[in-house]
Write an enzyme that holds these catalytic residues in place. Sequence first.
Site, PDB file in Angstrom:
ATOM      1  CG  ASN A   1     108.668 -19.721  68.326  1.00 58.53           C
ATOM      2  OD1 ASN A   1     108.648 -20.308  67.265  1.00 58.53           O
ATOM      3  ND2 ASN A   1     107.601 -19.224  68.892  1.00 58.53           N
ATOM      4  CB  CYS A   2     115.353 -18.884  68.051  1.00 59.02           C
ATOM      5  SG  CYS A   2     115.820 -20.204  69.147  1.00 59.02           S
TER       6      CYS A   2
END
Lengths: 345, 428
Positions: free
Chosen positions: B241-242
Site C-alpha cells: 500500500n501507499c
Amino acid sequence: MKIVYYVNQFFGQIGGEEKAGTPPQYVDKAVGPAGGFQTLIKDEAQVVGTIICGDNYFNEHKEVALKEILAMVKDSGADLFVAGPAFNAGRYGMACAQVSAAVQKELEIPALTGMYEENPGLEEARSEAYVIKTGDSAGTMRKALPLMAALGLKLLKKVAPGLPSEDGYFAQGRRVTVFSDKRGSVRAVEMLLKRLAEEPFVTELPMPVFDNVPPAQAIADLSKATIALVTSGGIVPLGNPDRIQSASAQKWGKYDISGKKALKGDFYTIHGGYDPVYANAYADRVAPLDVLYELKEEGIIGDVYPYFYTTTGTGTSVASSVAFGKEIGKELKEAGVSGVLLTST
Amino acid sequence: MKLEHGHIYIKDIVLGDKTQVEGGVLTVDAQALIAHLKEDNKVKNVKVDLARPGEEIRIIPVKDVIEPRVKVIGEGNGFPGVTSKIAQMGEGKVHILSGVAIVTIGDIVGFQEGVIDMWGEGAKWTPFSKTLNIVVDIEPVEGLDPHVHERTVRFAGLRAAEFIGFAGKDVEPDEVLVYEIGTQVEETAKYPDLPRVAYVEMLISQGLLHDGYIYGVNSQQILPTLLHPNEELDNAVISGNCVAACDKITTYQHQNNAVILDLYKEHGKTINFIGVILTPELTTLEGKFRTCDYTAKLCVNLGADAVIISEEGYGNPDSDLVMICKRCEQKGIKTVLITDECSGWDGMSQPLTDMAEEAVAVISTGNVSHVVELTAAKKVLGVAEAIYTLAGGWEGCIAEDGSMKCELNAVIGSTSEIGYHNCTVELY
C-alpha cells in the site's frame, strides 16, 4: 477584563409579557442574573453592562435587533459575552442562542449561554458558542450560574475548556484527536468483552446523521441542454497550477476546456486514492470530456459547458464537499447549465 | 498451530563491517546490504542510514516499515510467495530483532506515503518513532513501468528485512512468546463455555499502490479468506500500500497485528479466538456486496458470537465496514468496529461517509485531517519537499525555518485502524 451580559425583559427587571416588545437597551451595570454572575466570579472580571431586550422584539425584528445588540457589545469592549440562562423558554432561548452565536462568529468575542436540552435555541448556538446545560425552569438558576461562571472564567483566561461532561456544556460537535492511555486494539477488545457480558459501554464514534438531497427534475430535451463536466477524481491541468491537494482537499479548480475534444494529454490526476497510471495515460477515463464531446457532435446534447470543475474526493471532509458543491452549483446555475456529468473515483 | 516468537531485544543499532548482534547491539554492514539489494537488476542505487528514537531526524517519504526476522524452526523463512518459495506459515519458531524496523523510502510513484519524526512533537504521533530504524533509500533503474517500479521498491524492503533478520539466527532470544491455538474442534472442547470471537481484518484492494498481499496473492483477487492468527504473525500478509500513511497497515503492523495480539491475550480466559478473516475492500458495488455477504457468512459458519472488524483506509471502505457490521449484527453476532475519521481540519465535519444504525460499538483511532505542527529537523532522510504532494500535505506547508504543518494523513501509523497506536477522538 470586561463582561457584557444579555437578558430578556423579565430577567432585566423591566416587566413581564406586556414588555416583551421592548427594543434592546444597554444598562451599564449588572442586572438580574448578571449580578449573580458577578458575585460568583468575584473580582476576576467586571460585568460592565447588561443588554436588556424584549423577547418578542428580538424574535419579530431579528435582523435589526441583532445589529443593534452586536453594536452594543462591540462598543462595550467586552472580553466575554454571557446570555441567559434561558432554561426552557423558547423565545428567550432563541434570542440567547442567536445573539451568542453572532457575537462569537462576527465579533470573535467568546460567547457563553445556558439552556435546557429541549430549548429550540440549542441547535442555533451550540456549534459556535458554549451552551451550559441547565434545568428546565428558573428554579435551577442556582445550579446553572456557577457552571456558567466557571466556564466563563476559563474563556476569559483563554484556558481550553475541558470535555463537555467535565465543564457541563453541550458538545459543540468538534471532534478532537487526543491520546488515549490504551492503544486502539486494547480498547476494541475491552469494548467487545463488555458487549459480550452485556455491560454498559460507550461508543467512541456515534453514527453520523445523513442529510438527503432531492434529485433535480429530469432534463426534458437533452438536445438543447448545456452539460457541465465536474469530477472529484483529482483531474487537473499538468503541473496542478492551483495546487489542489492530493487528499483532504481544501479547494476546487475551474479550467477552460472550450474548444477541447478531450482532456487527454493536457490533464492528469493528483488524486491520492487510486491507481493513477491509467488516468494519467488518458484523463478522460475519469472525466470523460471525449465522450461528452461526441454526444455534442451527434446532437444528443446541446453543448458542453466551456469550464471544467474538479477537486479531490479522497479524505475530503463532508463539510468541505458540501461547501464546494454549493459554490460550484451556484456558478453552474447562474451560467444556465442544465445538467452536470459528475464523476467520482 | 504453535508459533514461537523469540524476541532478541535490541538496544542500539550501529553501522559496521559485519551484520551481527552482540550484547543487544545490532551492527549493520551497509555495503553488504546494498550489494544484496542490488542483486535485483531493477535496483539502481541504495542508501542506508540509521535513525534512533530521540534523534532530530525526519524520514520522508516512507513507503513501508518491516520487522527484521528469521525463521529458525519450521518452514518458510522470509515472505513466502513473495521473496521466498511458498510455505505454510504459522508454525515453528521465529527470531525477531525486536525494536528494530526497516523503513523504506524512495522516489514516489503515488501520493500517499508518509512521514516519521524521530523526536519531539512528531514522535508522539507515530509508533515508528520508538523503533530503531534502518532507513533504506531505494532508487530503481530508469524507465520502469510504474507497477514494476512499485514492486521493485516493495520487494527491496522485504529483502532488506530478511537480510538484517538473518543476524538473529544464532542469537539466544531474551524472551520467547508462544502463540498456540488448536483446531476449532480442540479449542471448543477445551473452552465450551467461552464466547467465540473472530477478527475481520479489511485490506485495501484497489489497484497499484493500494493492495494487501496474502502469501503473495493480491487481495484484490480473493474472496474473503480464513487464516489462523499465527499465519499473519508469521509473515503471511504484507503491505503493498501507499494509501494514506496514517492508516495503511504497514508490513510491520501485519507482523505484529495489535488486534490479533490483544485477542490472543484473552484466548482461553474470556474468549475463544476462532480465527482471522481477511476481507478485500473492492471498489465496485457488486464487489462490496459479494465480499460483505461472504464475510458475514464466514462469521456465521464459524459460529462466531462476536467479531472485531478493522478497516484500512477511509472513504468508500467505510461502506464495507458498516455493511459487514450490519450483516453480522442481523445474524446475532455482536460487533466492535475500528475506524478513523475524516472530520476536517476543525473536526466539525461528519466523520464517516457511510453509516449503519447497527454500528453501536465503534473505536475511533483519530481524525486523519487533524493538523499537527512539526518543528524543523536537523537531518532529513529522503526529501522534505515530498510533503507538498503527499496526502495530508499541501504546497507551502513547510515554513522558512523548516518547520512543517501537515495532517495526520501524512504521519505513518498515526490513526492505525488495527489499533496499533493510541490516538482517539473526544467530542468537544
